[in-house]
Design a protein around this motif. Structure first.
Motif: not given
Ligand SMILES: Cc1cc2nc3c(=O)[nH]c(=O)nc-3n(C[C@H](O)[C@H](O)[C@H](O)COP(=O)(O)O)c2cc1C
Ligand code: SF4
Ligand code: SF4
Length: 267
Positions: A62-80
């Protein structure tokens, strides 16, 4: 999760999320509970600046992230970035603050698919908006009991589909190209020195470690993601965001997005 390739057992769940104000965490935990898998390996990326470094080859994720400005937050992309998989089924989840999730779910699907997962289900759930305050609430106290029950039932339904061998992801809403990210603009919460006890709770809650507590609370606004984990964690309500841009946004959200939205589930 290890720092090299792992072969997890078929009955293992990898629970991976980023959740500064805990709404994403609470929903993915309920979905996990509904799946009823005994072995759960949790990777909370919120306080892992270096992210995850793992290659999964078995089990389910299961992979879960918040929505920031209608997108996946950049910080999540970096950490993934350091995560990959070999045909591991994945359930993707986004949490949004009762406005819209726009392109976040398709973006997360694309990112996770590129990593080698097979996305079998997707959900967009609602959590109290990061900018919500007691005076100007936006989706206050969500996810509530009804949301958590729907998340649990979602997990149960996916488990049944897996048993029946019919788990495939249908079409999900969202556009390509994804909507543009607005610049964050170096805005950060402020601290009221009259109320602040220098307890350090805000610094411990900050996922980007931009707060230093010495004789005063110092925030490196350039690296703040405005997640509001610090304002929520302050025991004396000394932390707040009153920047005009956020105030205007908050007012707009209260005026236009107060009607309760329901979770969307695709499986
Ligand atoms: C910078 C920023 C941008 C956001 N953008 C959106 C948005 O586009 N749509 C929305 O409905 N909520 C938006 N939110 C609200 C969050 O998605 C919501 O509060 C979510 O529940 C936070 O997840 P967490 O509790 O796991 O941190 C935004 C929050 C922040 C901090
Ligand atoms: S959590 Fe609140 S009281 Fe504690 S140091 Fe931070 S601002 Fe001050
Ligand atoms: S300082 Fe910024 S990044 Fe850190 S917890 Fe507060 S809002 Fe989030």
């Amino acid at each position: 999760m290890t720092s090299s390739c792992t072969t997890a057992c078929a009955d293992k769940l990898n629970l991976i999320y980023f959740s500064p104000t805990s709404t994403t965490r609470r929903i993915v935990e309920q979905i996990a509970a509904g799946l009823k898998i005994d072995t759960v390996e949790t990777c909370d990326l919120t306080h892992r600046p270096d992210g995850i470094n793992a290659c999964l080859s078995d089990g389910i994720a299961i992979i879960g992230v918040p929505v920031y400005a209608g997108r996946v937050p950049e910080v999540c992309l970096q950490r993934l970035q350091g995560l990959s998989a070999v045909d591991v089924p994945a359930i993707i989840v986004v949490l949004y603050g009762n406005r819209e999730f726009e392109d976040a779910l398709v973006e997360l699907r694309d990112v996770v698919t590129q990593k080698g997962f097979k996305v079998i289900a997707a959900g967009a759930f609602i959590g109290e908006h990061s900018y919500s305050t007691a005076q100007q609430p936006i989706a206050a106290n969500r996810p509530d009991q009804a949301d958590l029950q729907q998340a649990f039932a979602f997990g149960e339904a996916i488990a049944q589909q897996l048993r029946d061998g019919i788990a495939t992801l249908p079409g999900i809403p969202g556009n390509l190209p994804y909507k543009e990210r607005p610049p964050l603009g170096g805005i950060a919460p402020e601290t009221d020195p009259q109320r602040c006890t220098l307890c350090g709770a805000c610094a411990r809650a900050c996922p980007t470690t931009v707060i230093t507590v010495q004789q005063t609370v110092i925030t490196d606004a350039a690296r703040c993601i405005l997640c509001c984990a610090c304002t929520r964690s302050c025991p004396t309500q000394a932390r707040f965001v009153n920047h005009p841009m956020v105030t205007a946004r908050r007012e707009m959200l209260v005026q236009n997005y107060s009607a309760r939205k329901q979770p969307s589930r695709f499986f």
